[in-house]
Design a protein around this motif. Sequence first.
Motif, PDB file in Angstrom:
ATOM      1  N   VAL A 272      -2.008   3.570  -2.336  1.00 16.32           N
ATOM      2  CA  VAL A 272      -2.119   2.438  -1.424  1.00 16.32           C
ATOM      3  C   VAL A 272      -3.025   1.363  -2.021  1.00 16.32           C
ATOM      4  CG1 VAL A 272      -2.908   1.685   0.855  1.00 16.32           C
ATOM      5  CG2 VAL A 272      -1.705   3.865   0.596  1.00 16.32           C
ATOM      6  N   ASP A 273      -2.512   0.127  -1.999  1.00 15.08           N
ATOM      7  CA  ASP A 273      -3.255  -1.065  -2.476  1.00 15.08           C
ATOM      8  C   ASP A 273      -3.621  -1.005  -3.948  1.00 15.08           C
ATOM      9  OD1 ASP A 273      -3.135  -2.264   0.028  1.00 15.08           O
ATOM     10  OD2 ASP A 273      -5.048  -1.415   0.688  1.00 15.08           O
ATOM     11  N   SER A 274      -2.946  -0.181  -4.716  1.00 12.55           N
ATOM     12  CA  SER A 274      -3.228  -0.136  -6.153  1.00 12.55           C
ATOM     13  C   SER A 274      -2.643  -1.364  -6.828  1.00 12.55           C
ATOM     14  CB  SER A 274      -2.647   1.130  -6.774  1.00 12.55           C
ATOM     15  OG  SER A 274      -1.244   1.165  -6.606  1.00 12.55           O
ATOM     16  N   LYS A 275      -3.297  -1.795  -7.937  1.00 12.73           N
ATOM     17  CA  LYS A 275      -2.871  -2.973  -8.670  1.00 12.73           C
ATOM     18  C   LYS A 275      -1.705  -2.625  -9.593  1.00 12.73           C
ATOM     19  CE  LYS A 275      -6.340  -5.410  -6.999  1.00 12.73           C
ATOM     20  NZ  LYS A 275      -6.158  -6.537  -6.077  1.00 12.73           N
ATOM     21  N   MET A 276      -0.947  -3.666  -9.948  1.00  9.40           N
ATOM     22  CA  MET A 276       0.123  -3.481 -10.910  1.00  9.40           C
ATOM     23  C   MET A 276      -0.488  -3.110 -12.255  1.00  9.40           C
ATOM     24  SD  MET A 276       2.672  -4.091  -8.925  1.00  9.40           S
ATOM     25  CE  MET A 276       4.058  -4.226 -10.036  1.00  9.40           C
ATOM     26  N   SER A 277       0.161  -2.258 -13.020  1.00  7.03           N
ATOM     27  CA  SER A 277      -0.393  -1.757 -14.288  1.00  7.03           C
ATOM     28  C   SER A 277      -0.307  -2.780 -15.406  1.00  7.03           C
ATOM     29  CB  SER A 277       0.349  -0.483 -14.710  1.00  7.03           C
ATOM     30  OG  SER A 277       1.736  -0.759 -14.865  1.00  7.03           O
ATOM     31  N   ALA A 278       0.560  -3.794 -15.253  1.00  4.29           N
ATOM     32  CA  ALA A 278       0.699  -4.815 -16.298  1.00  4.29           C
ATOM     33  C   ALA A 278       1.339  -6.055 -15.706  1.00  4.29           C
ATOM     34  CB  ALA A 278       1.557  -4.276 -17.450  1.00  4.29           C
ATOM     35  N   ASN A 279       1.267  -7.165 -16.437  1.00  5.23           N
ATOM     36  CA  ASN A 279       1.963  -8.378 -16.030  1.00  5.23           C
ATOM     37  C   ASN A 279       3.452  -8.210 -16.309  1.00  5.23           C
ATOM     38  OD1 ASN A 279      -0.542  -9.464 -15.472  1.00  5.23           O
ATOM     39  ND2 ASN A 279      -0.689 -10.563 -17.436  1.00  5.23           N
TER      40      ASN A 279
END
Length: 458
Positions: free
Chosen positions: A114-121
């Motif tokens: 939950v609410d984790s950031k994307m691992s890359a652009n």
Amino acid sequence: MAISSIGIGSGLKVTDIISQMVAIEKKPLDGLQTKATAIQSQISTYSKIKSLTSTLADAAAKLTRDSGWSSMGITSSNTAVSMTVTGISSAASYDIGVSQLSRGQTSVSAAVAVDSKMSANGTLTIAASTGGTSVDIDYTTSDTLTTLAAKINDKASNVRASVMRDASGNERLMLTSKETGAKSAFSVTGMTFTTPTGQAAQDAKITINGVEQVSSTDNFENVLPGLKISVNAVTDVGKDARVTVASDKTTTKKNIQDFVDAYNALNDLLSTSTKSVRGTDGKVDATAQANGDGVLQADAATVSLQNTLRMLTMGTATNATGTIKRLADIGIQVQQGGVLKITDTAKLDKALDTPDAIKSMFAAKSSSDGTGGGIAVNFKKFTDQLLAYDGTLNSKTDSLQKRVTANQNDQDKVTARATALETRLTRQYTALDTQMASITALSTYMTQQVANWNKSTS
């Protein structure tokens, strides 16, 4: 010598005399005001006549149009299939089977915290599978699934994005096509996480009497003339829904009853407004008069209108097909006072079994000379003439309004004459008072002088 109150000088009851004479001068107002009240009652009655004539025109018009006779009733043996009338349709029965319902595509991403950031652009590309335009949505390591969903909803026109939580408590990005059917399928590329299969887009499929039909929605609108088919569940194999389309006698009968009721309402008003309010003893029935009865008694225009309407009820539609040509042929009889009544419902029901024949009796077109038309056609033509801008009803109302104006002018003249008389009499009696006061003063003076002279000679 000034007179402070008229009549003092003469000793006469001048105010009473003037009031009585002015009252006599105003006496014609009583008759004029009575006439004004009667005219206003006539105007009010004609307003009601116009309203009821409009109602009758509408009821007759419904019986002259195809839509007034195309009412169909629909029954289905299975709630999975329903049908509605959208235009002119014919009586028939259909066996309809539903093999699948329509649905849109749903694609769901892999689960993340939950609410984790994307691992890359990266860039997410959503493309319509049937040749539509594609949309690119850029995301960065600052984005979460929630912010990515917002970006998708801002740019993509064919899908809707949302974030859902699965049973493990993790988040997934869910993309759902906004429309249903195979044409709503889309593809997703450019994501750094996998997208497992959710739900594939598909069309609804049915068979009508064995013939397959396909629709991108659960509605089939252009398959059967004047009918729309809606499905909401798959039917069992070999258990098609039997949908029956038949003439809706109830609605058609109501249209006929509405016509009868509209005619009777107008006929009743015309009858009460033109009848005599005097009893056999020659005296006026005050109660009937107070109720507005007889307000148009002996009015030629109103009597003519009523007679014409009654004649129309006894007309014959010679241009009609079949043997049904008169209202009596379908169980509608003219009663005393011109009232219409459905006296034989069995006869009407039997006539409704041959809808084309009864329709022709009401809606047959007139010949070039204006004769032979259907009953409803003739009523519609006559009521339209009555309601026209220069028709009988407006002309009669205008005539009554002119009488109101003329009556008011006559009242104003009487009032003006009475006012002038009051002014003249007041002036004359004031002058008389002044003269009488002077004479009285002189008489008093002379009396005093004689008395003084008598004293001096004594």
